[in-house]
Design an enzyme around this catalytic site. Structure first.
Site, PDB file in Angstrom:
ATOM      1  CD  GLU A 166      66.487 -13.870  35.235  1.00  0.00           C
ATOM      2  OE1 GLU A 166      65.624 -14.142  34.379  1.00  0.00           O
ATOM      3  OE2 GLU A 166      66.331 -14.091  36.442  1.00  0.00           O
ATOM      4  CB  SER A 168      46.543  41.277  58.808  1.00  0.00           C
ATOM      5  OG  SER A 168      45.351  41.575  59.502  1.00  0.00           O
TER       6      SER A 168
END
Length: 639
Positions: free
Chosen positions: A84, A350
């Site tokens: 870069e 239940s």
């Protein structure tokens, strides 16, 4: 002639410099005064780890930790510089040579092929400016780059850049990218992996190894050769790196640990307030249990979900202290981030009955108490059994095991709905509960995690718990910001009652509606639950060590195709618990000193005498050997 050329060249250069300074001054005048310039803080990262230190997830804008330059392998920053900004260490924020080269290349190509920005300029753009492609923004970028070079060292600039640059897939900074692509911290990447990361800077989406592995490989080769040309690696290192492979981990964004991470982030502010620095959150999660619960839920839904009309589910496992060991909030996080384990309020059916029976036992009834299963009407309400049959006189153990609605309704009416609600509250149910006769059949909505926590006292001997996932919160340098202490609300159920409940609850897995959940010799108790019109299917159960709740249903509350709690939920519960109990010693349930006696299926015979657990209805039996004070004397003294 030569002297004149040199003279006018110097004059032109001087005027160019004066012009450059003037342009810079003009654009600098449109910026805030330098005294107000300040490098913005890097968004904090929250690293969430399991009980053993395994990464659960990173949360925050960056997706990774801030790393110091000296913590990284030298070849990682070298790879970035080589590809870069080769002259990063020598320029003053702007690279005139690189800028001229870029202009020439772009003119030759007739299009924008190469950029002339230095790493310092890129950092200035990321820190201070909008990503506009205008001359004005470019000039401001140059001014900011010069300011950065004047106020920070090269290492500081490089470190800021490596921790903030975008590298694709939502990862900001090299640590986040290393974890995203290679499932490891940046400090452990290889030379080939470092080159792959550096290669992403040109175009993160295009060169991401998860999207385009061939392009990523070619780009990494280019970076490695650039490093060799820059003299930071040898020919041998370059050859070895090119030949090596960078193993990319295709981490699923749908992984269930994201439900855990989201819940942690919801809870975090209540413990430490605003998060302004990187922190590490130590959780109670066991990653092996987490994976087992997730895998079982997904596989079972894939196998039977369509047939049963079930599209979603949730699983949560707690230990004896209420610590969450596994939490799966849905079938696929990538498709739905709603955490059903924590936030879905559904009718338990239940699965709520144990609180009714517990309230009854606390009023003096016993597992052997007889109640008649027959048509019943309470006010305007006439509950029916699932089987539409009635079995006459049954023990409470039989009634709970076979989930007889009429008996549960009678018991709730007998002890009073308010007492049932108080009992559920004491054990940990915090959602609103309606104190009406239908409370016996679980018509008030609860969340999976709270009902799982309310079952835990049966697992640990009667002590209430607060479900929790966060153990400790600390800074990256080890300062403890929060540490969990305290043991919950203390004893909430008498140990004698716990033992009686456990004998009853164990029967459900042996002879009742939860047969499919039996753990092959490991003592366990549990209860099935099916809400009205088969909208919800539950199985909640426990061993001496762990409690797990499984919920299945549909987000739109539409009915399933008769999916009951004793079918797929029980199967998922069993497989999850068996996996979670690998290498865990077998232990009896609290208060159960021997194998529970099997209870015969309720029939239409005569009444079952008190104390005759295990008898056929109507059969008169003698007290079991070994029970009662006289038998205790016989065992001690003989005879």
């Amino acid at each position: 002639m030569f002297k004149r050329t040199v003279y006018w060249g110097l004059v032109a250069g001087l005027w160019a410099f004066i012009g450059f300074v003037g342009v810079m001054g003009y654009y600098a005048a449109h910026l805030p005064p330098p005294s107000e310039w300040e490098v913005p803080k890097r968004p904090p990262n929250v690293k969430i780890v399991s009980q053993s230190g395994q990464l659960v997830a990173n949360r925050g804008d960056t997706g990774g930790e801030a790393v110091r330059l000296e913590q990284l392998p030298a070849y990682l920053p070298q790879a970035v510089i080589a590809i870069e900004d080769r002259r990063f260490r020598s320029h003053f924020g702007i690279d005139p040579i690189g800028l001229v080269r870029a202009v020439v290349v772009n003119l030759v190509e007739g299009r924008l092929v190469q950029g002339g920005s230095t790493l310092t300029q890129q950092l200035a753009k990321n820190l201070f400016l909008e990503p506009d492609r205008t001359i004005s923004r470019k000039m401001q970028e140059v001014v900011m780059a010069l300011w950065l070079e004047q106020n920070f060292s090269k290492d500081q600039i490089l470190e800021m850049y490596l921790n903030r640059v975008y590298l694709g897939a939502g990862a900001y900074g090299v640590d986040a990218a290393a974890r995203r692509y290679f499932d490891k911290p940046a400090r452990y990447v290889t030379l080939k992996e470092a080159a792959t990361l550096a290669g992403l800077l040109k175009a993160p989406s295009r060169y991401a190894p998860t999207n385009s592995p061939d392009l990523a490989e070619d780009r990494a080769r280019t970076v490695i050769l650039a490093m060799k040309d820059a003299g930071v690696i040898s020919d041998r290192d370059a050859k070895d790196a090119i030949a090596a492979s960078a193993t990319v981990v295709a981490k699923s964004v749908g992984a269930s640990n994201n439900y855990v991470a989201d819940w942690v982030m919801e809870e975090l502010p209540s413990f430490i307030g605003q998060i302004d620095k990187d922190v590490i959150v130590d959780t109670t999660i066991d990653m092996d249990m987490q994976r087992a619960a997730e895998e079982t839920l997904k596989r079972k839904l894939a196998e039977q979900g369509d047939k049963l009309g079930v599209s979603q589910g949730a699983v949560v496992t707690l230990d004896r202290n209420g610590a969450v060991k596994a939490l799966v909030g849905g079938r696929d996080y990538s498709k739905s981030q709603f955490n059903r384990a924590v936030n879905a309020h559904r009718q338990p059916g239940s699965a709520f009955k144990p609180f009714v029976y517990l309230a009854a036992l606390e009023r003096g009834l016993t597992p052997e108490t007889i109640r008649v299963d027959e048509p019943v009407t309470i006010g305007n309400w006439s509950p029916k059994n699932y089987s539409r049959k009635h079995y006459g006189a049954v023990t409470l153990t039989q009634a709970l095991s076979y989930s007889l609605n009429t008996v549960a309704a009678k018991l709730a009416h007998e002890v009073g709905p308010k007492r049932v609600v108080e009992t559920a509250r004491r054990l940990g149910i915090s959602s609103p509960l309606q104190a009406n006769p239908a409370i016996a059949l679980g018509t008030s909505e609860v969340t999976p995690i709270e009902i799982a926590a309310a079952y835990v006292p049966l697992s640990n001997g009667g002590y209430g718990v607060v479900p929790h996932v966060i153990r400790q919160i600390r800074t990256v340098d080890g300062k403890v910001l929060y540490a969990r202490n305290g043991s919950g609300p203390g004893r909430v159920v008498n140990p004698l009652i716990v033992g009686r409940m456990n004998r009853m609850m164990a029967e459900t897995l042996q002879t009742g509606t939860g047969k499919k959940a039996s753990l092959d010799g490991r003592p366990a108790g549990g209860k099935t639950g099916t809400s009205q019109d088969f909208r919800d299917g539950w199985f909640i159960g426990y061993t001496n060590q762990l409690t797990t709740a499984v919920w299945l249903g549909n987000d739109d509350n539409s009915p399933t195709r008769r999916a009951t709690g004793g079918s797929l939920p029980a199967e998922i519960w069993k497989e999850t618990m068996l996996a979670e109990h690998r290498n865990v010693p077998v232990a009896a349930l609290p208060g159960v000193l021997e194998e529970p006696v099997r209870v015969a299926e309720p029939g239409n015979g005569g009444p079952v005498p008190p104390g005759s657990i295990g008898a056929e209805p109507g059969q008169i039996v003698r007290p079991e050997p070994g029970r009662g004070p006289l038998n205790l004397i016989k065992r001690i003294f003989g005879g």
